[in-house]
Scaffold this motif. Structure first.
Motif, PDB file in Angstrom:
ATOM      1  N   CYS A  13       0.848  -1.205   0.000  1.00  0.00           N
ATOM      2  CA  CYS A  13       0.000   0.000   0.000  1.00  0.00           C
ATOM      3  C   CYS A  13       0.879   1.249   0.000  1.00  0.00           C
ATOM      4  O   CYS A  13       0.733   2.132   0.850  1.00  0.00           O
ATOM      5  N   GLY A  14       1.813   1.314  -0.944  1.00  0.00           N
ATOM      6  CA  GLY A  14       2.766   2.424  -0.999  1.00  0.00           C
ATOM      7  C   GLY A  14       2.404   3.424  -2.072  1.00  0.00           C
ATOM      8  O   GLY A  14       1.224   3.659  -2.383  1.00  0.00           O
ATOM      9  N   ASP A  15       3.433   3.974  -2.669  1.00  0.00           N
ATOM     10  CA  ASP A  15       3.325   5.108  -3.581  1.00  0.00           C
ATOM     11  C   ASP A  15       2.430   4.826  -4.798  1.00  0.00           C
ATOM     12  O   ASP A  15       1.364   5.417  -4.960  1.00  0.00           O
ATOM     13  N   ILE A  16       2.826   3.874  -5.632  1.00  0.00           N
ATOM     14  CA  ILE A  16       2.090   3.648  -6.890  1.00  0.00           C
ATOM     15  C   ILE A  16       0.717   3.028  -6.628  1.00  0.00           C
ATOM     16  O   ILE A  16      -0.239   3.275  -7.365  1.00  0.00           O
ATOM     17  N   ALA A  17       0.610   2.237  -5.555  1.00  0.00           N
ATOM     18  CA  ALA A  17      -0.677   1.580  -5.254  1.00  0.00           C
ATOM     19  C   ALA A  17      -1.781   2.608  -5.050  1.00  0.00           C
ATOM     20  O   ALA A  17      -2.944   2.352  -5.398  1.00  0.00           O
ATOM     21  N   CYS A  36      -3.210  -5.327   1.459  1.00  0.00           N
ATOM     22  CA  CYS A  36      -2.236  -6.006   2.310  1.00  0.00           C
ATOM     23  C   CYS A  36      -0.929  -5.213   2.319  1.00  0.00           C
ATOM     24  O   CYS A  36      -0.443  -4.805   1.262  1.00  0.00           O
ATOM     25  N   ASP A  37      -0.405  -5.001   3.513  1.00  0.00           N
ATOM     26  CA  ASP A  37       0.923  -4.395   3.636  1.00  0.00           C
ATOM     27  C   ASP A  37       1.536  -4.911   4.929  1.00  0.00           C
ATOM     28  O   ASP A  37       0.809  -5.162   5.896  1.00  0.00           O
ATOM     29  N   VAL A  38       2.851  -5.086   4.943  1.00  0.00           N
ATOM     30  CA  VAL A  38       3.502  -5.523   6.186  1.00  0.00           C
ATOM     31  C   VAL A  38       3.325  -4.465   7.274  1.00  0.00           C
ATOM     32  O   VAL A  38       3.371  -4.784   8.456  1.00  0.00           O
ATOM     33  N   GLU A  41      -0.377  -0.125   9.882  1.00  0.00           N
ATOM     34  CA  GLU A  41      -0.803   1.274   9.846  1.00  0.00           C
ATOM     35  C   GLU A  41      -1.071   1.722   8.396  1.00  0.00           C
ATOM     36  O   GLU A  41      -2.097   2.314   8.101  1.00  0.00           O
ATOM     37  N   ARG A  42      -0.139   1.378   7.511  1.00  0.00           N
ATOM     38  CA  ARG A  42      -0.297   1.750   6.094  1.00  0.00           C
ATOM     39  C   ARG A  42      -1.508   1.066   5.475  1.00  0.00           C
ATOM     40  O   ARG A  42      -2.284   1.671   4.753  1.00  0.00           O
ATOM     41  N   ALA A  43      -1.642  -0.242   5.780  1.00  0.00           N
ATOM     42  CA  ALA A  43      -2.744  -1.008   5.175  1.00  0.00           C
ATOM     43  C   ALA A  43      -4.082  -0.474   5.652  1.00  0.00           C
ATOM     44  O   ALA A  43      -5.028  -0.329   4.866  1.00  0.00           O
ATOM     45  N   PRO A  76       8.385  -4.178  -3.269  1.00  0.00           N
ATOM     46  CA  PRO A  76       9.766  -4.150  -3.771  1.00  0.00           C
ATOM     47  C   PRO A  76      10.049  -5.282  -4.765  1.00  0.00           C
ATOM     48  O   PRO A  76       9.478  -6.383  -4.660  1.00  0.00           O
ATOM     49  N   HIS A  77      10.957  -5.011  -5.707  1.00  0.00           N
ATOM     50  CA  HIS A  77      11.174  -5.914  -6.846  1.00  0.00           C
ATOM     51  C   HIS A  77      11.519  -7.344  -6.456  1.00  0.00           C
ATOM     52  O   HIS A  77      11.091  -8.296  -7.097  1.00  0.00           O
ATOM     53  N   ASN A  78      12.308  -7.514  -5.383  1.00  0.00           N
ATOM     54  CA  ASN A  78      12.743  -8.859  -5.016  1.00  0.00           C
ATOM     55  C   ASN A  78      11.566  -9.728  -4.558  1.00  0.00           C
ATOM     56  O   ASN A  78      11.683 -10.950  -4.525  1.00  0.00           O
ATOM     57  N   LEU A  79      10.426  -9.110  -4.215  1.00  0.00           N
ATOM     58  CA  LEU A  79       9.277  -9.892  -3.742  1.00  0.00           C
ATOM     59  C   LEU A  79       8.358 -10.330  -4.877  1.00  0.00           C
ATOM     60  O   LEU A  79       7.482 -11.173  -4.676  1.00  0.00           O
ATOM     61  N   HIS A  80       8.533  -9.763  -6.075  1.00  0.00           N
ATOM     62  CA  HIS A  80       7.608 -10.074  -7.172  1.00  0.00           C
ATOM     63  C   HIS A  80       7.573 -11.587  -7.444  1.00  0.00           C
ATOM     64  O   HIS A  80       6.499 -12.176  -7.600  1.00  0.00           O
ATOM     65  N   PHE A  81       8.765 -12.193  -7.511  1.00  0.00           N
ATOM     66  CA  PHE A  81       8.874 -13.607  -7.907  1.00  0.00           C
ATOM     67  C   PHE A  81       8.098 -14.518  -6.950  1.00  0.00           C
ATOM     68  O   PHE A  81       7.202 -15.269  -7.352  1.00  0.00           O
ATOM     69  N   VAL A  96       1.250  -7.467 -12.018  1.00  0.00           N
ATOM     70  CA  VAL A  96       2.430  -7.184 -11.208  1.00  0.00           C
ATOM     71  C   VAL A  96       3.046  -5.876 -11.687  1.00  0.00           C
ATOM     72  O   VAL A  96       3.058  -5.586 -12.891  1.00  0.00           O
ATOM     73  N   GLU A  97       3.520  -5.091 -10.740  1.00  0.00           N
ATOM     74  CA  GLU A  97       4.224  -3.871 -11.133  1.00  0.00           C
ATOM     75  C   GLU A  97       5.520  -4.233 -11.867  1.00  0.00           C
ATOM     76  O   GLU A  97       6.058  -5.322 -11.718  1.00  0.00           O
ATOM     77  N   LYS A  98       5.999  -3.289 -12.680  1.00  0.00           N
ATOM     78  CA  LYS A  98       7.275  -3.483 -13.359  1.00  0.00           C
ATOM     79  C   LYS A  98       8.394  -3.368 -12.345  1.00  0.00           C
ATOM     80  O   LYS A  98       8.187  -2.704 -11.329  1.00  0.00           O
ATOM     81  N   PRO A  99       9.562  -3.936 -12.590  1.00  0.00           N
ATOM     82  CA  PRO A  99       9.827  -4.928 -13.617  1.00  0.00           C
ATOM     83  C   PRO A  99       9.167  -6.255 -13.226  1.00  0.00           C
ATOM     84  O   PRO A  99       8.941  -6.506 -12.045  1.00  0.00           O
ATOM     85  N   TYR A 125       3.684  -2.293 -17.250  1.00  0.00           N
ATOM     86  CA  TYR A 125       4.456  -1.330 -18.056  1.00  0.00           C
ATOM     87  C   TYR A 125       3.423  -0.488 -18.789  1.00  0.00           C
ATOM     88  O   TYR A 125       3.171  -0.689 -19.979  1.00  0.00           O
ATOM     89  N   GLN A 126       2.831   0.466 -18.059  1.00  0.00           N
ATOM     90  CA  GLN A 126       1.631   1.125 -18.577  1.00  0.00           C
ATOM     91  C   GLN A 126       1.891   2.034 -19.763  1.00  0.00           C
ATOM     92  O   GLN A 126       0.959   2.445 -20.436  1.00  0.00           O
ATOM     93  N   TYR A 127       3.196   2.331 -20.049  1.00  0.00           N
ATOM     94  CA  TYR A 127       3.443   3.235 -21.183  1.00  0.00           C
ATOM     95  C   TYR A 127       3.010   2.632 -22.517  1.00  0.00           C
ATOM     96  O   TYR A 127       2.793   3.348 -23.477  1.00  0.00           O
ATOM     97  N   MET A 166      12.254   7.499   1.730  1.00  0.00           N
ATOM     98  CA  MET A 166      10.874   7.037   1.976  1.00  0.00           C
ATOM     99  C   MET A 166      10.725   5.549   1.679  1.00  0.00           C
ATOM    100  O   MET A 166       9.945   4.854   2.323  1.00  0.00           O
ATOM    101  N   SER A 167      11.428   5.060   0.658  1.00  0.00           N
ATOM    102  CA  SER A 167      11.354   3.638   0.286  1.00  0.00           C
ATOM    103  C   SER A 167      12.793   3.129   0.244  1.00  0.00           C
ATOM    104  O   SER A 167      13.437   3.128  -0.809  1.00  0.00           O
ATOM    105  N   THR A 168      13.285   2.690   1.395  1.00  0.00           N
ATOM    106  CA  THR A 168      14.724   2.389   1.504  1.00  0.00           C
ATOM    107  C   THR A 168      15.128   1.210   0.617  1.00  0.00           C
ATOM    108  O   THR A 168      16.307   1.078   0.283  1.00  0.00           O
ATOM    109  N   TRP A 169      14.148   0.390   0.206  1.00  0.00           N
ATOM    110  CA  TRP A 169      14.488  -0.734  -0.670  1.00  0.00           C
ATOM    111  C   TRP A 169      15.061  -0.250  -2.002  1.00  0.00           C
ATOM    112  O   TRP A 169      15.829  -0.981  -2.648  1.00  0.00           O
ATOM    113  N   HIS A 170      14.723   0.979  -2.407  1.00  0.00           N
ATOM    114  CA  HIS A 170      15.279   1.529  -3.653  1.00  0.00           C
ATOM    115  C   HIS A 170      16.808   1.572  -3.639  1.00  0.00           C
ATOM    116  O   HIS A 170      17.447   1.562  -4.688  1.00  0.00           O
TER     117      HIS A 170
END
Ligand SMILES: NC(=O)c1ccc[n+]([C@@H]2O[C@H](COP(=O)([O-])OP(=O)(O)OC[C@H]3O[C@@H](n4cnc5c(N)ncnc54)[C@H](O)[C@@H]3O)[C@@H](O)[C@H]2O)c1
Length: 341
Positions: A13-17, A36-38, A41-43, A76-81, A96-99, A125-127, A166-170
């Motif tokens: 439930c972050g920025d793009i969501a 759903c969010d870990v 409070e955010r969720a 975060p990207h590592n969780l997509h898989f 799924v969000e990109k990538p 990849y909405q473009y 704000m998103s330290t995973w970046h």
């Protein structure tokens, strides 16, 4: 065909969501049944803001208990898989969000799992649904600019330090898989590869940290791709400009030129040729809104989303090869993977 609204859960439930939820609410044929969010409070704040009935902090519990046709993964990207593997096992369709995934090998595994299970996987990849990018790609695909000789992509973007705070995973190579190339540049590389209709074969790349020196990922990436048909694509993806400038894709063909820019609004100009431009087949205010509706229609038995998981493999392969070349200092082959792309 579904006779009712598509029931979807928002995961992360972050920025793009927040934008996706706003457009999902505008869609009469979609209902967000859970989020759903870990971070509880955010969720909870997200569920109140968007009128979502069920709140979860555990994704597996949500898959087991919420009434769902599909999930939207904005984590975060590592969780997509791993999250896609669980959704496929639960028989839920996926936007799924990109990538698509952090690594091409993971993407290939998901394509195979999903196709075997009859689960639909689309990548946001909405473009490809952007009014200008769509017209550009269709005109090039239909041969109207002639044989593509070369293309140039420029993404001169700007990020403030809070992008990483704000998103330290970046900041993390393990979580993000890279910086501006995989996160921002891959959007326009995806559109260009789609337009050119030829697989990437070789890559040369360089990356740099020009502004953000204390993170693990690059804020500037440059690359050259050689496609199987001989065309060359030159790419510059940056989040290191002092102020954000227009994004552009220039495609040079044997009959004419197509130039996309997103400023002051998304559009494409054709030079030296008359083009019968094709409009995006889905109405909407924004590419993101059309992408979500494109996914809903696919889940409902309509045409596939413009970016299926399988369609998204070439850009992953290209990004991986540019990064490999940046590390090795050599021209690298683009690994086509174990399945035909
Ligand atoms: N399509 C676009 O234009 C676009 C734009 C921005 C971001 N994105 C993509 O969206 C994804 C998310 O990016 P963002 O900018 O919204 O990030 P963000 O950091 O703002 O949000 C990610 C959220 O995921 C949550 N999260 C982390 N682990 C979780 C887990 N195990 N279960 C549930 N929630 C978890 C975090 O708490 C956070 O709220 C990334 O893939 C990113 O590349 C796409």
């Amino acid at each position: 065909m579904m006779t009712k609204k598509m029931r979807i859960a928002i995961v992360g439930c972050g920025d793009i969501a927040g934008f996706t939820a706003m457009f999902a609410r505008l869609n009469r044929n979609i209902v967000m049944t859970a989020c759903c969010d870990v971070s509880r409070e955010r969720a909870e704040a997200f569920s109140r803001r968007h009128g979502i009935a069920q709140v979860f902090t555990d994704y597996a519990k949500m898959l087991a208990n919420a009434p769902l046709d599909a999930v939207y993964l904005a984590v975060p990207h590592n969780l997509h898989f791993e999250m896609m593997q669980l959704a496929i096992a639960a028989g839920r369709h996926i936007l799924v969000e990109k990538p698509f995934t952090r690594l091409q090998a993971e993407g290939i595994e998901i394509v195979q799992m999903a196709e075997n299970a009859g689960v639909k996987v689309a990548v946001n990849y909405q473009y490809r649904y952007d009014a200008g990018c769509f017209r550009l790609a269709r005109a090039v695909q239909s041969g109207q600019i002639g044989e593509v000789r070369h293309a140039r992509i420029n993404i001169p973007w700007h990020r403030e330090p809070n992008y990483f705070e704000m998103s330290t995973w970046h900041k993390s190579m393990a979580q993000a898989g890279g910086g501006t190339l995989i996160t921002q540049g891959s959007h326009f590389l995806d559109v260009t590869l789609w337009a050119c209709g030829s697989h990437p074969a070789h890559a040369i790349g360089m990356t740099a940290q020009r502004v953000f020196k204390s993170v693990e990922v690059e804020d500037l990436a440059m690359g050259i791709l050689e496609l199987e048909n001989g065309a060359l694509i030159e790419l510059c993806s940056s989040m290191a400009t002092a102020s954000e400038q227009a994004t552009s894709i220039e495609i040079y063909g044997s009959k004419g030129t197509a130039i996309y820019t997103d400023h002051p609004w998304p559009r494409v100009r054709f030079i030296g040729i008359r083009v019968k431009a094709e409009a995006v087949p889905i109405l909407g205010l924004h590419a993101l809104q059309r992408s979500i509706e494109g996914f809903r229609r696919w889940v409902d038995g309509g045409n596939p989303h413009l970016v299926t998981g399988r369609e998204s493999l070439p850009v992953l392969a290209a990004v991986e090869a540019i990064y490999r070349s940046a590390r090795s200092g050599k021209r690298e082959p683009v690994e086509a993977g174990k399945i035909s792309i």
